[in-house]
Design a protein around this motif. Structure first.
Motif, PDB file in Angstrom:
ATOM      1  N   VAL A 134       0.639  -1.252   0.264  1.00 33.58           N
ATOM      2  CA  VAL A 134      -0.159   0.293  -0.493  1.00 33.58           C
ATOM      3  C   VAL A 134       0.560   1.100   0.203  1.00 33.58           C
ATOM      4  O   VAL A 134       0.616   2.237  -0.956  1.00 33.58           O
ATOM      5  CB  VAL A 134      -0.688   0.284   0.813  1.00 33.58           C
ATOM      6  CG1 VAL A 134      -1.660   1.001   1.376  1.00 33.58           C
ATOM      7  CG2 VAL A 134      -1.815  -0.753   1.367  1.00 33.58           C
ATOM      8  N   PRO A 186      -5.909   3.287  -9.723  1.00 35.37           N
ATOM      9  CA  PRO A 186      -6.894   2.314  -9.756  1.00 35.37           C
ATOM     10  C   PRO A 186      -8.124   1.897 -10.895  1.00 35.37           C
ATOM     11  O   PRO A 186      -8.284   0.504 -10.931  1.00 35.37           O
ATOM     12  CB  PRO A 186      -8.305   3.185  -9.163  1.00 35.37           C
ATOM     13  CG  PRO A 186      -7.331   3.997  -8.081  1.00 35.37           C
ATOM     14  CD  PRO A 186      -6.571   4.987  -9.502  1.00 35.37           C
ATOM     15  N   TRP A 213      -7.727  -4.834  -3.814  1.00 40.46           N
ATOM     16  CA  TRP A 213      -7.674  -3.321  -2.729  1.00 40.46           C
ATOM     17  C   TRP A 213      -6.753  -2.257  -3.308  1.00 40.46           C
ATOM     18  O   TRP A 213      -6.386  -1.227  -2.770  1.00 40.46           O
ATOM     19  CB  TRP A 213      -8.078  -4.001  -1.482  1.00 40.46           C
ATOM     20  CG  TRP A 213      -7.154  -4.624  -0.903  1.00 40.46           C
ATOM     21  CD1 TRP A 213      -6.752  -5.665  -0.380  1.00 40.46           C
ATOM     22  CD2 TRP A 213      -6.732  -3.748   0.037  1.00 40.46           C
ATOM     23  NE1 TRP A 213      -5.793  -6.296   0.216  1.00 40.46           N
ATOM     24  CE2 TRP A 213      -5.393  -5.273   0.696  1.00 40.46           C
ATOM     25  CE3 TRP A 213      -5.964  -2.857   1.027  1.00 40.46           C
ATOM     26  CZ2 TRP A 213      -4.663  -5.020   1.950  1.00 40.46           C
ATOM     27  CZ3 TRP A 213      -5.382  -2.198   1.437  1.00 40.46           C
ATOM     28  CH2 TRP A 213      -4.509  -3.320   2.261  1.00 40.46           C
ATOM     29  N   VAL A 217      -7.312   1.161  -3.235  1.00 42.37           N
ATOM     30  CA  VAL A 217      -6.657   2.103  -1.728  1.00 42.37           C
ATOM     31  C   VAL A 217      -5.228   2.948  -1.934  1.00 42.37           C
ATOM     32  O   VAL A 217      -5.169   3.917  -1.467  1.00 42.37           O
ATOM     33  CB  VAL A 217      -6.527   1.381  -0.415  1.00 42.37           C
ATOM     34  CG1 VAL A 217      -6.542   2.599   0.746  1.00 42.37           C
ATOM     35  CG2 VAL A 217      -8.589   0.978  -0.642  1.00 42.37           C
ATOM     36  N   LEU A 221      -5.200   7.495  -2.375  1.00 43.61           N
ATOM     37  CA  LEU A 221      -4.916   8.290  -1.188  1.00 43.61           C
ATOM     38  C   LEU A 221      -3.906   8.933  -1.719  1.00 43.61           C
ATOM     39  O   LEU A 221      -3.945  10.074  -1.440  1.00 43.61           O
ATOM     40  CB  LEU A 221      -4.808   7.468   0.972  1.00 43.61           C
ATOM     41  CG  LEU A 221      -5.994   6.402   1.295  1.00 43.61           C
ATOM     42  CD1 LEU A 221      -5.599   5.349   2.135  1.00 43.61           C
ATOM     43  CD2 LEU A 221      -6.883   7.403   1.521  1.00 43.61           C
ATOM     44  N   VAL A 252      -4.607   3.946   7.909  1.00 44.54           N
ATOM     45  CA  VAL A 252      -4.784   2.557   6.570  1.00 44.54           C
ATOM     46  C   VAL A 252      -3.247   1.945   6.954  1.00 44.54           C
ATOM     47  O   VAL A 252      -3.087   1.079   6.641  1.00 44.54           O
ATOM     48  CB  VAL A 252      -5.186   3.424   5.103  1.00 44.54           C
ATOM     49  CG1 VAL A 252      -5.069   2.752   4.425  1.00 44.54           C
ATOM     50  CG2 VAL A 252      -6.284   3.595   4.992  1.00 44.54           C
ATOM     51  N   THR A 256      -2.214  -1.558   7.998  1.00 45.86           N
ATOM     52  CA  THR A 256      -1.565  -2.612   6.957  1.00 45.86           C
ATOM     53  C   THR A 256      -0.489  -2.850   7.831  1.00 45.86           C
ATOM     54  O   THR A 256      -0.041  -4.591   7.302  1.00 45.86           O
ATOM     55  CB  THR A 256      -1.895  -2.043   5.600  1.00 45.86           C
ATOM     56  OG1 THR A 256      -0.637  -0.656   6.161  1.00 45.86           O
ATOM     57  CG2 THR A 256      -2.831  -1.994   5.033  1.00 45.86           C
TER      58      THR A 256
END
Length: 274
Positions: A134, A186, A213, A217, A221, A252, A256
């Motif tokens: 992420v 995305p 995801w 995400v 972000l 987040v 994670t």
């Protein structure tokens, strides 16, 4: 042509050319087979440039929900147009993936490895680590959107700016793409992944929805925060949204990080009992 149609066509071109270079490098019996990461990076950069050239004067050529949201958070793109742009980008990405499937049709059967086939459509981690994955997508998209905003303060020879945007994508791919495949968009990941799931591609495997995801995400972000960061640091306008989004990013990342520790422990336990 409406801006929504332009976003559809521009994103379709982006994915057709970007997915096309992935297919050419990855699928067996292609003349481009195994030509390497630099070819993929250059292919994606040129794909973005061509997509921007095609529709930039009509829709602004966002071609990426992260860009659309960043501009909306800055107040320079109307929020009421955000859903239409994102839907058009997703549909365009799906159409681009269909073009790639048809163009390379005989090569899917010649390629046995299911993970290789999926890599033509969607990104995946070099090392499965939710926190790092992420964060990688956040960083890549943050730099992408921040640089796009900075380009606006510079003068370019007429028609050169889309090419510079393409080189930006090449730079991000070569510098940061080796960790997650640098979705930084995305629509670029979700639309083609959905087509991989739906289309009757010979010998395909799973679409790895467990990971899907992350390239949604992370870019949303990172891109949104880049827009607010540019507004705060370069323009001197700090809004409540800046601090709210920063808080969400911290939450987040903490989640994670916890996931990564749990995942690591699970893998260790599995190895001990195997």
């Amino acid at each position: 042509m409406s801006p929504y149609a332009a976003e559809f066509i521009g994103t379709m071109i982006l994915i057709a050319l970007g997915g096309g270079v992935c297919a050419g490098v990855s699928l067996k019996k292609s003349f481009a087979h195994a030509s390497g990461w630099i070819v993929i990076g250059m292919g994606w950069g040129l794909a973005v440039a061509i997509g921007v050239y095609a529709v930039g004067e009509i829709s602004g050529a966002h071609l990426n929900p992260a860009v659309t949201l960043a501009l909306a958070f800055q107040g320079i793109f109307p929020w009421q147009d955000v859903p239409g742009y994102i839907v058009a980008q997703l549909l365009g990405a799906m159409a681009g993936a269909i073009i790639v499937v048809l163009h390379y049709w005989p090569h899917w059967k010649e390629t046995e490895d299911t993970a290789t086939k999926l890599s033509v459509f969607a990104t995946g981690p070099a090392i499965d680590h939710p926190f790092a994955n992420v964060l990688s997508e956040m960083i890549g998209t943050f730099i992408f959107v921040l640089a796009l905003q900075s380009f606006g303060a510079n003068s370019f020879t007429g028609g050169l700016k889309p090419l510079i945007v393409g080189f930006l994508v090449v730079s991000i791919g070569l510098s940061f793409g080796g960790t997650t495949g640098y979705a930084i968009n995305p629509a670029r990941d979700f639309g083609p992944r959905l087509m991989h799931y739906l289309l009757p591609i010979p010998g395909k495997g799973a679409s790895n929805w467990k990971y899907a995801w992350v390239p949604i995400v992370g870019p949303l972000l990172g891109g949104s925060f880049a827009g607010l960061f540019y507004q705060a640091v370069f323009k001197g306008s700090v809004t409540p949204a800046f601090w709210i989004l920063l808080g969400i990013i911290v939450i987040v990342l903490l989640i994670t990080f916890r996931m990564s520790r749990t995942y690591k422990n699970h893998k260790t336990d599995h190895k001990l009992t195997a």
